[in-house]
Design a protein around this motif. Structure first.
Motif, PDB file in Angstrom:
ATOM      1  N   THR A  42      10.696   4.375  -8.221  1.00  0.00           N
ATOM      2  CA  THR A  42       9.792   3.255  -8.469  1.00  0.00           C
ATOM      3  C   THR A  42       8.614   3.281  -7.496  1.00  0.00           C
ATOM      4  O   THR A  42       7.475   2.993  -7.874  1.00  0.00           O
ATOM      5  N   ALA A  43       8.886   3.631  -6.243  1.00  0.00           N
ATOM      6  CA  ALA A  43       7.826   3.630  -5.235  1.00  0.00           C
ATOM      7  C   ALA A  43       6.774   4.700  -5.531  1.00  0.00           C
ATOM      8  O   ALA A  43       5.578   4.422  -5.492  1.00  0.00           O
ATOM      9  N   VAL A  44       7.233   5.926  -5.828  1.00  0.00           N
ATOM     10  CA  VAL A  44       6.263   7.003  -6.044  1.00  0.00           C
ATOM     11  C   VAL A  44       5.500   6.806  -7.350  1.00  0.00           C
ATOM     12  O   VAL A  44       4.301   7.091  -7.433  1.00  0.00           O
ATOM     13  N   ILE A  45       6.181   6.321  -8.386  1.00  0.00           N
ATOM     14  CA  ILE A  45       5.499   6.077  -9.657  1.00  0.00           C
ATOM     15  C   ILE A  45       4.694   4.787  -9.591  1.00  0.00           C
ATOM     16  O   ILE A  45       3.615   4.672 -10.179  1.00  0.00           O
ATOM     17  N   GLY A  46       5.210   3.791  -8.835  1.00  0.00           N
ATOM     18  CA  GLY A  46       4.526   2.507  -8.737  1.00  0.00           C
ATOM     19  C   GLY A  46       3.189   2.579  -8.031  1.00  0.00           C
ATOM     20  O   GLY A  46       2.399   1.641  -8.109  1.00  0.00           O
ATOM     21  N   LEU A 187       8.413  15.987  -3.507  1.00  0.00           N
ATOM     22  CA  LEU A 187       7.759  17.271  -3.721  1.00  0.00           C
ATOM     23  C   LEU A 187       7.013  17.317  -5.052  1.00  0.00           C
ATOM     24  O   LEU A 187       5.827  17.680  -5.114  1.00  0.00           O
ATOM     25  N   LEU A 188       7.705  16.943  -6.137  1.00  0.00           N
ATOM     26  CA  LEU A 188       7.151  17.125  -7.479  1.00  0.00           C
ATOM     27  C   LEU A 188       6.156  16.033  -7.866  1.00  0.00           C
ATOM     28  O   LEU A 188       5.164  16.321  -8.547  1.00  0.00           O
ATOM     29  N   VAL A 189       6.419  14.790  -7.452  1.00  0.00           N
ATOM     30  CA  VAL A 189       5.530  13.691  -7.848  1.00  0.00           C
ATOM     31  C   VAL A 189       4.368  13.538  -6.873  1.00  0.00           C
ATOM     32  O   VAL A 189       3.203  13.468  -7.274  1.00  0.00           O
ATOM     33  N   VAL A 190       4.698  13.495  -5.580  1.00  0.00           N
ATOM     34  CA  VAL A 190       3.643  13.282  -4.575  1.00  0.00           C
ATOM     35  C   VAL A 190       2.947  14.590  -4.225  1.00  0.00           C
ATOM     36  O   VAL A 190       1.713  14.667  -4.227  1.00  0.00           O
ATOM     37  N   GLY A 198       7.576  14.896 -13.101  1.00  0.00           N
ATOM     38  CA  GLY A 198       8.158  15.323 -11.837  1.00  0.00           C
ATOM     39  C   GLY A 198       9.375  14.512 -11.465  1.00  0.00           C
ATOM     40  O   GLY A 198      10.383  15.054 -10.984  1.00  0.00           O
ATOM     41  N   ALA A 199       9.332  13.184 -11.704  1.00  0.00           N
ATOM     42  CA  ALA A 199      10.485  12.328 -11.416  1.00  0.00           C
ATOM     43  C   ALA A 199      11.675  12.712 -12.286  1.00  0.00           C
ATOM     44  O   ALA A 199      12.820  12.715 -11.833  1.00  0.00           O
ATOM     45  N   ALA A 200      11.411  13.058 -13.542  1.00  0.00           N
ATOM     46  CA  ALA A 200      12.495  13.444 -14.449  1.00  0.00           C
ATOM     47  C   ALA A 200      13.106  14.783 -14.050  1.00  0.00           C
ATOM     48  O   ALA A 200      14.334  14.938 -14.005  1.00  0.00           O
ATOM     49  N   ASP A 343      10.476  -9.965  -0.517  1.00  0.00           N
ATOM     50  CA  ASP A 343       9.040  -9.715  -0.687  1.00  0.00           C
ATOM     51  C   ASP A 343       8.622  -8.393  -0.047  1.00  0.00           C
ATOM     52  O   ASP A 343       7.768  -7.671  -0.586  1.00  0.00           O
ATOM     53  N   ALA A 344       9.225  -8.073   1.102  1.00  0.00           N
ATOM     54  CA  ALA A 344       8.894  -6.812   1.767  1.00  0.00           C
ATOM     55  C   ALA A 344       9.348  -5.622   0.932  1.00  0.00           C
ATOM     56  O   ALA A 344       8.649  -4.601   0.842  1.00  0.00           O
ATOM     57  N   ILE A 345      10.520  -5.746   0.294  1.00  0.00           N
ATOM     58  CA  ILE A 345      11.013  -4.656  -0.567  1.00  0.00           C
ATOM     59  C   ILE A 345      10.087  -4.464  -1.755  1.00  0.00           C
ATOM     60  O   ILE A 345       9.745  -3.333  -2.118  1.00  0.00           O
ATOM     61  N   ILE A 346       9.663  -5.566  -2.356  1.00  0.00           N
ATOM     62  CA  ILE A 346       8.734  -5.473  -3.490  1.00  0.00           C
ATOM     63  C   ILE A 346       7.447  -4.773  -3.061  1.00  0.00           C
ATOM     64  O   ILE A 346       6.905  -3.921  -3.782  1.00  0.00           O
ATOM     65  N   GLY A 347       6.955  -5.115  -1.877  1.00  0.00           N
ATOM     66  CA  GLY A 347       5.735  -4.496  -1.380  1.00  0.00           C
ATOM     67  C   GLY A 347       5.870  -3.007  -1.168  1.00  0.00           C
ATOM     68  O   GLY A 347       4.900  -2.255  -1.326  1.00  0.00           O
ATOM     69  N   LEU A 348       7.075  -2.557  -0.816  1.00  0.00           N
ATOM     70  CA  LEU A 348       7.306  -1.126  -0.650  1.00  0.00           C
ATOM     71  C   LEU A 348       7.347  -0.394  -1.985  1.00  0.00           C
ATOM     72  O   LEU A 348       7.032   0.791  -2.059  1.00  0.00           O
ATOM     73  N   LEU A 349       7.738  -1.116  -3.045  1.00  0.00           N
ATOM     74  CA  LEU A 349       7.945  -0.470  -4.343  1.00  0.00           C
ATOM     75  C   LEU A 349       6.662  -0.292  -5.140  1.00  0.00           C
ATOM     76  O   LEU A 349       6.561   0.628  -5.952  1.00  0.00           O
ATOM     77  N   THR A 350       5.731  -1.183  -4.963  1.00  0.00           N
ATOM     78  CA  THR A 350       4.494  -1.061  -5.728  1.00  0.00           C
ATOM     79  C   THR A 350       3.340  -1.730  -4.983  1.00  0.00           C
ATOM     80  O   THR A 350       3.543  -2.723  -4.274  1.00  0.00           O
TER      81      THR A 350
END
Length: 450
Positions: A42-46, A187-190, A198-200, A343-350
């Motif tokens: 979620t973080a890398v795609i978000g 590696l694949l997404v970022v 890449g995520a798949a 809220d901090a977790i949400i901020g990390l995800l997107t």
């Protein structure tokens, strides 16, 4: 007063605490790593430019998870029979309940591959989302399907390890798979900028590496329980009628559960891309809760099934009390963590402002969810260990039938109605299954061999 004194005495049994945590702690640590991979996904795609990327992964993951969880009987059914075989010290049965589900995993994978196009079209047709989101979901699922045989075989291995009361092996397996997945995501997404594809692919590669590791971890347990391996009987599924009946009932139960999760995604998708993306973020909170509490449920599965195999009612009482109290402690810890750090977790995800705002609005539902969900996880573990899949099936179907009109009536509340309906569904599961357990226990029918 006498009942309270008895419960306190059961709680004070130190060896039971040690046995429960010997299984639960490694499983909690390894289970938590599963949603952490989802957090990384979620973080890398978000952080890609557009909510349709995150929404596409959310929808694609839900569709693929629907297939995986539909085959969740491969793990749950295997655990109960393996635990009972270990309790009876039957090495031949222990081998049979490993080989037969592995063979079923391969057959199911071939069947899904054969019908993947109509299945995927059906799943996406029911969603009223943007074409950009649906295209990303189709790309994600198409790649993830390559990992299906390995993912299902890993289900079997994990269930078998838990039933054999060896939590170290699934801990190593899950941790290796998920750390590999995280590294490949980065590696694949970022690094290579493959995006959703890449995520798949990261998950596909990780699942096959996990399968190889899991097979290597079998030998110490097989040596501990010597017995003959009847390959022909396993491949022809001879003597597999009890396993198939249990797996059939768990399949029906899981399809009913998955239909609720799918309905949650559909309802969110019809409220807009930002809402479905926000719900994808919030589902990570639910996954953290479920995978953490499942560690104690796994201990109840293994030790409860082992007690049933030995016909030791007192041992079952002890593990039930100890597992329940610790599950309540852990669920309260999740509530506190989500209230203070949600809220901090949400901020990390997107970093998408509209998605963060939507997720924050509905975060309170995630904060109370652990207290409602803990009972269903515990009861599932109890019934899985006893191979009482029919009761699980009937309770889930009844909960679904009660939930559907409730979900329809709550549509006017928007996304708040979606989460309120889901919370009520979790409570209904617990009440129905808990009531049936109390009935069987009072009738002295719980320890009957199945």
């Amino acid at each position: 007063m006498a009942a309270g004194s008895e419960l306190l005495q059961l709680w004070r049994d130190t060896p039971t605490h040690k046995r429960v945590w010997a299984i639960a702690l490694p499983m909690i640590l390894s289970n938590i790593s599963v949603p952490l991979v989802g957090l990384v996904d979620t973080a890398v795609i978000g952080h890609l430019d557009g909510a349709h990327f995150l929404g596409g992964v959310a929808v694609g993951s839900t569709l693929f998870t629907f297939i995986l969880w539909a085959a969740g009987f491969l793990r749950m059914g295997t655990t109960g029979f393996a635990a009972q075989a270990c309790g009876a010290e039957d090495g031949a049965a222990l081998r049979r309940v490993l080989l037969q589900p592995l063979w079923l995993a391969l057959l199911i994978s071939l069947l899904v591959w054969l019908f993947q196009t109509p299945l995927l079209n059906l799943g996406l047709h029911l969603l009223d989302s943007s074409q950009a989101l649906l295209d990303q979901a189709r790309l994600y699922v198409g790649i993830r399907l390559y990992s299906l045989p390995a993912a299902l075989a890993n289900f079997v291995l994990i269930g078998w390890f838990i039933g054999a009361q060896n939590s170290r092996a699934p801990f190593i397996l899950l941790l290796a798979v998920n750390l590999c997945n995280v590294a490949l995501d980065l590696l694949l997404v970022v690094g290579l900028e493959w995006g959703v594809a890449g995520a798949a692919w990261a998950t596909v590669i990780s699942d096959y590496l996990g399968l190889l590791l899991g097979l290597a971890l079998l030998q110490p347990i097989l040596r501990r329980y010597p017995g003959q391996t009847d390959w022909l009987r396993a491949l022809l599924l001879r003597g597999a009628a009890p396993l198939i009946r249990v797996n059939r009932d768990i399949l029906i139960r899981t399809l009913a559960l998955e239909s609720v999760f799918y309905l949650l995604v559909v309802q969110g998708a019809r409220l807009g891309d930002e809402v479905v993306a926000a719900n994808a973020v919030l589902l990570n909170f639910l996954l953290l809760t479920s995978h953490g509490l499942d560690g104690l449920a796994h201990a109840l599965e293994a030790l409860g099934g082992h007690a049933l195999g030995r016909q030791d009612k007192q041992a079952l009482r002890k593990v039930l009390v100890v597992s329940t109290v610790w599950s309540l402690v852990l669920s309260c810890s999740f509530v506190l963590a989500f209230l203070l750090g949600g809220d901090a977790i949400i901020g990390l995800l997107t970093d998408l402002p509209e998605v963060r705002q939507q997720a924050g609005t509905y975060l309170p539902w995630m904060a109370v969810m652990p207290l409602a969900a803990v009972w269903s996880y515990l009861l599932d573990g109890l019934f899985i260990g006893a191979s009482r899949a029919r009761a699980m099936r009937n309770a889930m179907l009844a909960a679904l039938l009660l939930y559907l009109p409730l979900a329809w009536s709550l549509q006017g509340l928007g996304n708040h109605g979606v989460w309120l309906g889901f919370l009520c569904f979790m409570l209904l599961r617990s009440l129905l299954l808990g009531g049936w357990f109390v009935h069987l226990w009072r009738a002295d029918r719980w320890m009957a061999r199945r």
